[in-house]
Design a protein around this motif. Sequence first.
Motif, PDB file in Angstrom:
ATOM      1  N   THR A  89       0.854  -1.175   0.000  1.00  0.00           N
ATOM      2  CA  THR A  89       0.000   0.000   0.000  1.00  0.00           C
ATOM      3  C   THR A  89       0.895   1.233   0.000  1.00  0.00           C
ATOM      4  OG1 THR A  89      -0.143  -0.182   2.413  1.00  0.00           O
ATOM      5  CG2 THR A  89      -1.980  -1.094   1.137  1.00  0.00           C
ATOM      6  N   HIS A 130     -14.899  -2.397  -2.392  1.00  0.00           N
ATOM      7  CA  HIS A 130     -13.960  -2.036  -3.451  1.00  0.00           C
ATOM      8  C   HIS A 130     -14.063  -0.568  -3.863  1.00  0.00           C
ATOM      9  CE1 HIS A 130     -17.498  -2.652  -6.061  1.00  0.00           C
ATOM     10  NE2 HIS A 130     -16.866  -1.889  -6.928  1.00  0.00           N
ATOM     11  N   GLN A 131     -15.141   0.117  -3.447  1.00  0.00           N
ATOM     12  CA  GLN A 131     -15.319   1.524  -3.814  1.00  0.00           C
ATOM     13  C   GLN A 131     -14.655   2.490  -2.843  1.00  0.00           C
ATOM     14  OE1 GLN A 131     -19.693   1.279  -3.854  1.00  0.00           O
ATOM     15  NE2 GLN A 131     -19.629   1.913  -6.003  1.00  0.00           N
ATOM     16  N   SER A 188     -12.146   4.561  -0.660  1.00  0.00           N
ATOM     17  CA  SER A 188     -10.774   5.068  -0.622  1.00  0.00           C
ATOM     18  C   SER A 188     -10.791   6.336   0.215  1.00  0.00           C
ATOM     19  CB  SER A 188     -10.255   5.383  -2.032  1.00  0.00           C
ATOM     20  OG  SER A 188     -10.965   6.492  -2.580  1.00  0.00           O
ATOM     21  N   GLN A 241     -10.114   9.334  -0.729  1.00  0.00           N
ATOM     22  CA  GLN A 241     -10.768  10.424  -1.458  1.00  0.00           C
ATOM     23  C   GLN A 241     -12.275  10.266  -1.466  1.00  0.00           C
ATOM     24  OE1 GLN A 241      -8.827  13.018  -2.501  1.00  0.00           O
ATOM     25  NE2 GLN A 241     -10.823  14.007  -2.663  1.00  0.00           N
ATOM     26  N   LEU A 298      -3.136  11.237  -3.633  1.00  0.00           N
ATOM     27  CA  LEU A 298      -3.990  10.555  -4.609  1.00  0.00           C
ATOM     28  C   LEU A 298      -3.327   9.278  -5.106  1.00  0.00           C
ATOM     29  CD1 LEU A 298      -5.339  13.571  -6.698  1.00  0.00           C
ATOM     30  CD2 LEU A 298      -6.668  12.049  -5.207  1.00  0.00           C
ATOM     31  N   GLU A 299      -2.024   9.349  -5.378  1.00  0.00           N
ATOM     32  CA  GLU A 299      -1.312   8.162  -5.843  1.00  0.00           C
ATOM     33  C   GLU A 299      -1.207   7.105  -4.753  1.00  0.00           C
ATOM     34  OE1 GLU A 299      -0.331   7.498  -9.016  1.00  0.00           O
ATOM     35  OE2 GLU A 299      -1.505   9.309  -9.391  1.00  0.00           O
ATOM     36  N   GLY A 320      -3.199   6.644  -2.269  1.00  0.00           N
ATOM     37  CA  GLY A 320      -4.519   6.079  -1.972  1.00  0.00           C
ATOM     38  C   GLY A 320      -4.970   5.020  -2.957  1.00  0.00           C
ATOM     39  N   LYS A 321      -4.382   5.013  -4.152  1.00  0.00           N
ATOM     40  CA  LYS A 321      -4.768   4.024  -5.172  1.00  0.00           C
ATOM     41  C   LYS A 321      -4.078   2.677  -4.975  1.00  0.00           C
ATOM     42  CE  LYS A 321      -5.067   7.606  -8.774  1.00  0.00           C
ATOM     43  NZ  LYS A 321      -4.420   8.071 -10.035  1.00  0.00           N
ATOM     44  N   LEU A 322      -3.001   2.683  -4.211  1.00  0.00           N
ATOM     45  CA  LEU A 322      -2.124   1.511  -4.181  1.00  0.00           C
ATOM     46  C   LEU A 322      -2.641   0.425  -3.243  1.00  0.00           C
ATOM     47  CD1 LEU A 322       0.522   0.336  -5.248  1.00  0.00           C
ATOM     48  CD2 LEU A 322       1.687   1.353  -3.291  1.00  0.00           C
ATOM     49  N   LYS A 323      -2.846  -0.747  -3.795  1.00  0.00           N
ATOM     50  CA  LYS A 323      -3.195  -1.942  -3.021  1.00  0.00           C
ATOM     51  C   LYS A 323      -2.857  -3.136  -3.908  1.00  0.00           C
ATOM     52  CE  LYS A 323      -6.814  -3.812  -0.016  1.00  0.00           C
ATOM     53  NZ  LYS A 323      -8.221  -3.676   0.421  1.00  0.00           N
ATOM     54  N   ASP A 324      -1.551  -3.429  -3.995  1.00  0.00           N
ATOM     55  CA  ASP A 324      -1.064  -4.347  -5.008  1.00  0.00           C
ATOM     56  C   ASP A 324      -0.300  -5.531  -4.415  1.00  0.00           C
ATOM     57  OD1 ASP A 324      -2.089  -2.807  -7.050  1.00  0.00           O
ATOM     58  OD2 ASP A 324      -0.229  -1.703  -7.389  1.00  0.00           O
TER      59      ASP A 324
END
Length: 349
Positions: free
Chosen positions: A101, A209-210, A212, A214, A320-321, A323-327
């Motif tokens: 994350t 999944h929705q 975050s 933001q 923003l970047e 918050g997108k990370l979950k890899d």
Amino acid sequence: MIRAFRAALAAAHLGLICLAGGAALSETSMKILSFEDLEGWAADDHEAARQVFLNTCADLDAPDWQTLCAAATGIQDARKFFELLFRPVLIEEDGKEALFTGYFEPELDGALSPSGRYRFPVYRMPREARSGQWLTRRQIETSGAMQGRGLEIAWVDDSVELFFLQIQGSGRIRLPNGSYVRVGYGGSNGHNYSSVGAELVRRGVYSAHQVSAQVIKNWVKRNPSAGAELLRHNDSFVFFREVSRVPAHKGPLGAMNRSITEMRTVAVDPKFTPLGAPVWVEKDGATSLRRLMIAQDTGSAIKGAQRADIFFGTGDAAGLEAGKLKDPGRMIVLLPIQRAYAMLPESVL
């Protein structure tokens, strides 16, 4: 002699390979890899990683680490430095997959005095909260227990951003004259953190999944009254301290009390990964990443041998970047050679 050496060194570092609560070593597997096994290793900027390593290596007290620190500037080729003196070690827990994350340093607008715009105080820790569990978030915000005591570091213009500043634990406050006040974690009220995102899912507002950071911010701002109540669902409240000795152009302080570096610092679980150690990151997902980072930070949600949080930098774009990370992927720790072999079970020697 080899067995005695291994036993002594392994005992000294047992905390790195035991699970919390004294779980058996069999639950953790360790494998020494070669640098050829690290995908993308040759293409990385090893000198950039070495400079970040040098920022905290002086704080590593063990003799083997100190030897490496002394050699860190003596070998001109940074890639050769890592390859000569370290071994890549893959540490895994049974049944637990890797998860990467991201985190960042928030930047808020504020002032040193309250006004119609700057209404939300950033508090220092009161003495009553130092002895254990204190008032809940709701009680702190509604009882007046903090007022008139001079505990305000600054006032900011957005209560939602202040809430997320508490989640991150550190940040910068941009003052009207263009200068900054940097704040770091100063303690908490002793209550457990409760996820407001999970609460929105429980209420049926969003699916898992929705959610975050933001999405939560936008929902709270669209629903001010209900949003304030949602934030108070989290009883935990974080206090701050001013970190004035860290220049604005440098990163915030990490767990090693040194500035951390954008996209070169990773937060880890120190039960498995020594703070200060180089860590090779192979992150998959929509945007793959192959990079040597340094374990300079920790986090309350970062638990496990293959769990890591990548520092994305300061401000909204970084947030923003992050918050997108979950890899998925894998994380390989670079350890001093003798330490790496000492951690292996005897059956593989």
